[in-house]
Structure formats: structure tokens, C-alpha cells
Scaffold this motif. Structure first.
Motif, PDB file in Angstrom:
ATOM      1  N   SER A 103       1.075  -1.238  -0.087  1.00  0.00           N
ATOM      2  CA  SER A 103      -0.235   0.036   0.061  1.00  0.00           C
ATOM      3  C   SER A 103       0.990   1.161  -0.141  1.00  0.00           C
ATOM      4  CB  SER A 103      -1.037   0.189   1.070  1.00  0.00           C
ATOM      5  OG  SER A 103      -0.174  -0.091   2.130  1.00  0.00           O
ATOM      6  N   HIS A 104       2.226   1.125   0.162  1.00  0.00           N
ATOM      7  CA  HIS A 104       3.116   2.232   0.186  1.00  0.00           C
ATOM      8  C   HIS A 104       4.071   2.095  -1.133  1.00  0.00           C
ATOM      9  CE1 HIS A 104       2.829   2.623   4.869  1.00  0.00           C
ATOM     10  NE2 HIS A 104       1.838   2.802   4.102  1.00  0.00           N
ATOM     11  N   ARG A 105       3.763   1.364  -2.148  1.00  0.00           N
ATOM     12  CA  ARG A 105       4.718   1.311  -3.002  1.00  0.00           C
ATOM     13  C   ARG A 105       3.946   0.832  -4.322  1.00  0.00           C
ATOM     14  NH1 ARG A 105       9.945  -2.254  -4.080  1.00  0.00           N
ATOM     15  NH2 ARG A 105      10.784  -0.906  -5.672  1.00  0.00           N
ATOM     16  N   TYR A 106       4.012   1.558  -5.378  1.00  0.00           N
ATOM     17  CA  TYR A 106       3.598   1.152  -6.545  1.00  0.00           C
ATOM     18  C   TYR A 106       4.357   1.631  -7.736  1.00  0.00           C
ATOM     19  CZ  TYR A 106      -1.079   0.992  -4.176  1.00  0.00           C
ATOM     20  OH  TYR A 106      -2.224   0.769  -3.322  1.00  0.00           O
ATOM     21  N   LEU A 107       4.278   0.697  -8.986  1.00  0.00           N
ATOM     22  CA  LEU A 107       4.697   0.910 -10.212  1.00  0.00           C
ATOM     23  C   LEU A 107       3.698   1.388 -11.267  1.00  0.00           C
ATOM     24  CD1 LEU A 107       7.077   0.850 -12.372  1.00  0.00           C
ATOM     25  CD2 LEU A 107       6.990  -1.514 -12.452  1.00  0.00           C
ATOM     26  N   LEU A 108       3.764   2.468 -11.961  1.00  0.00           N
ATOM     27  CA  LEU A 108       3.070   2.696 -12.972  1.00  0.00           C
ATOM     28  C   LEU A 108       3.875   2.479 -14.334  1.00  0.00           C
ATOM     29  CD1 LEU A 108       1.752   3.927 -10.465  1.00  0.00           C
ATOM     30  CD2 LEU A 108       1.334   5.889 -11.810  1.00  0.00           C
ATOM     31  N   VAL A 109       3.225   1.464 -14.935  1.00  0.00           N
ATOM     32  CA  VAL A 109       3.748   1.382 -16.559  1.00  0.00           C
ATOM     33  C   VAL A 109       3.169   2.146 -17.564  1.00  0.00           C
ATOM     34  CG1 VAL A 109       4.555  -0.249 -18.218  1.00  0.00           C
ATOM     35  CG2 VAL A 109       4.623  -0.960 -15.659  1.00  0.00           C
ATOM     36  N   ILE A 110       3.655   3.268 -18.343  1.00  0.00           N
ATOM     37  CA  ILE A 110       3.013   4.004 -18.919  1.00  0.00           C
ATOM     38  C   ILE A 110       3.507   3.903 -20.651  1.00  0.00           C
ATOM     39  CG2 ILE A 110       2.560   5.696 -17.020  1.00  0.00           C
ATOM     40  CD1 ILE A 110       4.751   7.257 -18.079  1.00  0.00           C
ATOM     41  N   ASN A 111       2.663   4.410 -21.340  1.00  0.00           N
ATOM     42  CA  ASN A 111       3.183   4.585 -22.836  1.00  0.00           C
ATOM     43  C   ASN A 111       4.343   5.521 -23.225  1.00  0.00           C
ATOM     44  OD1 ASN A 111       1.373   2.949 -24.405  1.00  0.00           O
ATOM     45  ND2 ASN A 111      -0.323   4.181 -23.355  1.00  0.00           N
TER      46      ASN A 111
END
Lengths: 128, 363
Positions: free
Chosen positions: B104-112
Motif C-alpha cells: 500500500s506504500h509502493r506502486y509501479l506505473l507502466v505508461i506509454n
């Protein structure tokens, strides 16, 4: 014997000595290799007029449609109907498998086209 | 022009290269058809190192991601992944992306790739009021997509990576012998089972070389597009843009209106309540001509332009001329007859489901 002339947009006009007013128009081997497999050729109809430097149809690979430009002006006297069923003939031999046959209205237009040497130089400069 | 870490290998292999999103990328190695069929029937590997990776960390990470993302990451289990969009306040789409939840404290966003600069600026702007840290790690990661029904077996036998414990849209981290941390997820963009592998360049280069030595089909962006298209998956720039909302793109299932406020929520609520004025649909086009991006869609009984093609191909798997199109809502019902202008000729078309090919995901 036949002579072949080119547009920078990679179409050719092939002229057989016996019929100097008839041009077989198609795309070059370089263009065919860049396109990949041809899946459809959008051709004009017999009797349609084509104008030098203007679009006369399109060639479709999986990826995209590319406009076809006519190297010469005149009337289309025949389209290559084999391409309707088997457009990939163009990949096999694009010079043998011309797209349209044109009765030229002004064969002096050929002088404005590239010869084989100038066209080869152009292709080399396009490759990076 | 930027290059991925595999650029030199692509050129050596004779791939047809072309600019995409600022990168010189492989479009095809053999032929789009061959590569497409390999993914549908066995497996193929794509260099997708151009994709962007952005980490969001901090105590407010869940709250923040939910504020900029249409899907709901709060109930998502750790090591879970969600697809969704970031929206402008007016509902237009900033980007579509995958969100990987470490915890809940760490996310990875994979974007174009085409949107990295725009997205990072947008995320940083939105983050000002939240206790989070935003880190654009796009230059630190390379990425491969191993896709197809034999992807799991191939990854195990060639790379020694076991993916059998990964459910669809989950991920895990592995530590390679040299200490490199590798992220493996059961995700993709082809409508087939498969995996995506994120790691620093050196590791990705070695993985690519091992896959090539094993005879795995290298695949270019050409078939990446034909594959995602058949599965009805949108491409940013075609079916989603700054001006097209996910409601209009028929992607409402990824927009959770009841999760609390997020940027663009009110616009989506209004579009749902009032009905959209236009919608992305599937089309089958009769005749030999292939509908392409930008071509006009006409009403069946008049020459009124009612929309345009967003993506179109002769489907390699289905051998039919298919398209996705953005059309006025009153023409969007399944079975509606329409017409498409292809250069000088007009061809009949009919609205069909845009998931042309039923994906074979491992649930």
C-alpha cells in the motif's frame, strides 16, 4: 529489350522496345521489400486516365496503405488482374508483376524520370 | 532518436526499424504475419523497453494512485496489477497504464513511451498535495514481453524462470545470480497468455540473446499492433486520446465511479448519466479494401460522416477486414449498417463487437 524509368516515390515505368508508347507501371523491388507482404492492390479500372506524378491507386501491406503515383500520363489499357487474387505476386517479382498498363499520351515525360543509376543512388541514400 | 538496449541486436538481426515514440524500434524481423501467428500458436518475444516506468512511494501512495487512476487499487492484493487510465478533469485520457502494487506504500506505473514526459509532469503536478515520492525510472529499466500459449513453458525451459505460480495480472520479483532484481508479471498486450519481464539493460540483453539462441520468434511492433487490435485492446493515440474518455472508448469496466473521488470522475459520471455523444465500436468492412486510421465512416443511407476509423486491419487470425471506429452514439448499436470511405470508393460495413478475437488468458 526493355527500358525502365523510376519515380522517386518508388514506382517504375517499363517500356518494351516493340511497343514504345505502352508503359508497364508497378512498384520497385526496393519498395516491395520495404512494404513487406502485399495484401491488397487498389487499382483503377481499364479506360481510366492517369496523370504523371498523380495518385492512381494504393498498395496495402499488413501495416499500412501507400498511395501509388503514376510515372506517366495516359489511359489505363489493362490492369493486372492476377493481383486481385494474389497480391503477393508483387513480393515475388515486382518488375514482372506490373500493376497497370498505360497507353502513354506523351512519351517525352519519360525524360523527366530517374534512370536506374539515379534511382539506385536514391535508394542507397534512403537507407540509414 | 533514442535506442533501447537491444537496438544493436535488432539491426544485426536485420529487423525493419522505424521511429516510434521517439525510439528507433523494430517493426518486423521476418513478417508481421509470421510473428503474429507465432504469438497466437506458440510464442514470441517483443522488445518493449521503450515503455515508461514510474514509481510512486510513500504513506499516501494508495490514496494518491487512486486519485489519479480510474481503477481501484485500494482492495487490490499486494503483487496485484490493474489496468486503467489517468484522466484530465474533463474526462479526456492522459494515458492508459498498468499499475503494479508492491504494497500500500509502493506502486509501479507502466505508461506509454509516447506519453512519458506528459505523464510524469502530470503525475508530479497532481502529487503536490500528497505525501508521496514520484520517481521516473524509465531510463533504468528495459522490458521484454514473452507472449503466446507456450510462453510459460518457454520461460521455464530457456530462462529457468517459473511462471506457473503467477496468476493473470500478478507479479513477483526474482533475484538473479548476480544480484539483479527482476520483475516478472503475467501480463501482455496480445490477447494471449504471457509474461512481461522488467530489469536493467544488461540482464534484458542476456535474456534476449538466450531466447534467440533457443529459436524463439522475435516480434516487432507491427504484430504487437495487429495482435492487440484483434483482442479489442485500445492503443493510446488511436482509441484513447486527450480528447477521448474511457466511457466513450467503451472501457467503463476499468473506471470505478464508486471508489471515491478521482481526477475526471465527475466527467465520467455525467457521461454515464447523460449518455455519450460518440463511442468506440467494432466494424466489419465488406469487400477487399482495408479500413485504416482516420478514414471516414458514413451513414448507411446518406453521405453524412458519422465518425472515423481509429484502427483497421485485415485480421491475420480471422482473415476479415475489421476496424475499431469512433462513431456518433446513435450509430453504435451492434448490427448498425454503416459505410467506410477507402480513398475514392465506399464500402459497406456493420457494427460488431470490438473484441474480434477471444483472448486466451490464463485465469
Amino acid at each position: 529489350m526493355s527500358k525502365i524509368y523510376f519515380l522517386p516515390s518508388h514506382e517504375y515505368a517499363r517500356i518494351d522496345e516493340q511497343n514504345p508508347d505502352i508503359a508497364y507501371v508497378g512498384i520497385t523491388p526496393y519498395a516491395a521489400s520495404q512494404l513487406g507482404n502485399v495484401v491488397y492492390v487498389d487499382m483503377p479500372e481499364a479506360d481510366d486516365d492517369v496523370v504523371a506524378g498523380e495518385e492512381f491507386g494504393a498498395i496495402e501491406s499488413v501495416k499500412a496503405a501507400s498511395d501509388l503515383f503514376s510515372p506517366v500520363s495516359g489511359a489505363v489499357i489493362e490492369i493486372n488482374e492476377h493481383l486481385l487474387d494474389n497480391p503477393r505476386l508483387i513480393n515475388q517479382d515486382p518488375i514482372e508483376n506490373w500493376i497497370i498498363k498505360v497507353q502513354m499520351s506523351d512519351s517525352s515525360e519519360l525524360e523527366k524520370l530517374l534512370d536506374a543509376e539515379a534511382y539506385d543512388a536514391l535508394c542507397k541514400s534512403e537507407k540509414h | 532518436m533514442k535506442c533501447t538496449c537491444l537496438h544493436e541486436l535488432h539491426v544485426q538481426q536485420g529487423a525493419l526499424m522505424a521511429p516510434f515514440a521517439g525510439y528507433d524500434m523494430p517493426i518486423q524481423y521476418d513478417s508481421i504475419e509470421q510473428e503474429h501467428k507465432a504469438v497466437r500458436t506458440s510464442c514470441g518475444v517483443f522488445d518493449v523497453s521503450h515503455m515508461g516506468e514510474v514509481f510512486v512511494t510513500g504513506p499516501a501512495a494508495t490514496e494518491f494512485v487512486n486519485y489519479i487512476f480510474t481503477n481501484d487499487v485500494a482492495p487490490l492484493a499486494d503483487r496485484g496489477i490493474l489496468y486503467g487510465m489517468m484522466l484530465h478533469p474533463d474526462g479526456g485520457t492522459v494515458d492508459d497504464l498498468l499499475v503494479y502494487k508492491y504494497d500500500s506504500h509502493r506502486y509501479l506505473l507502466v505508461i506509454n513511451a509516447s506519453n512519458i514526459d506528459k505523464d510524469v509532469a502530470w503525475i508530479e503536478k497532481c502529487a503536490a498535495d500528497f505525501d508521496v515520492k514520484v520517481h521516473n525510472a524509465s531510463e533504468e529499466y528495459a522490458e521484454l514481453a514473452l507472449q503466446g500459449p507456450q510462453a510459460e513453458e518457454c520461460m521455464k525451459s530457456v530462462l529457468g524462470i517459473d511462471g506457473s505460480d503467477l496468476g493473470f495480472y500478478t507479479f513477483k520479483e526474482l533475484t538473479a545470480a548476480d544480484g539483479t532484481v527482476v520483475l516478472v508479471s503475467r501480463t501482455g498486450y496480445t490477447g494471449e497468455d504471457g509474461f512481461e519481464i522488467y530489469a536493467p539493460a544488461q540482464y534484458i540483453v542476456s535474456v534476449w540473446m538466450r531466447l534467440m539462441e533457443a529459436g524463439v520468434q522475435p516480434c516487432g511492433l507491427g504484430c504487437r499492433d495487429t495482435l492487440r487490435f484483434e483482442a479489442g485492446l485500445p492503443l493510446y493515440g488511436d482509441e484513447l486520446t486527450d480528447e477521448i474518455s474511457p466511457v466513450e472508448a467503451a472501457l467503463s469496466m476499468f473506471v470505478k465511479l464508486d471508489k471515491g473521488d478521482f481526477v475526471g470522475r465527475q466527467a465520467c459520471v455525467d457521461q454515464k448519466a447523460d449518455g455519450v455523444t460518440r463511442k468506440v465500436v467494432g466494424l466489419e468492412v465488406m469487400g477487399q479494401a482495408i479500413p485504416r486510421h482516420g478514414y471516414e465512416v458514413l451513414a448507411a443511407d446518406s453521405d453524412t460522416v458519422v465518425g472515423h476509423i481509429t484502427t483497421g486491419y485485415r485480421s491475420i487470425t480471422l482473415e476479415r477486414n475489421l476496424a475499431m471506429a469512433l462513431v456518433e452514439a446513435k450509430y453504435a448499436a451492434l448490427g448498425t449498417p454503416l459505410r467506410v470511405r477507402v480513398r475514392r470508393k465506399i464500402f459497406d460495413a456493420v457494427v460488431i463487437k470490438k473484441r474480434f478475437y477471444t483472448p486466451n488468458y490464463k485465469k
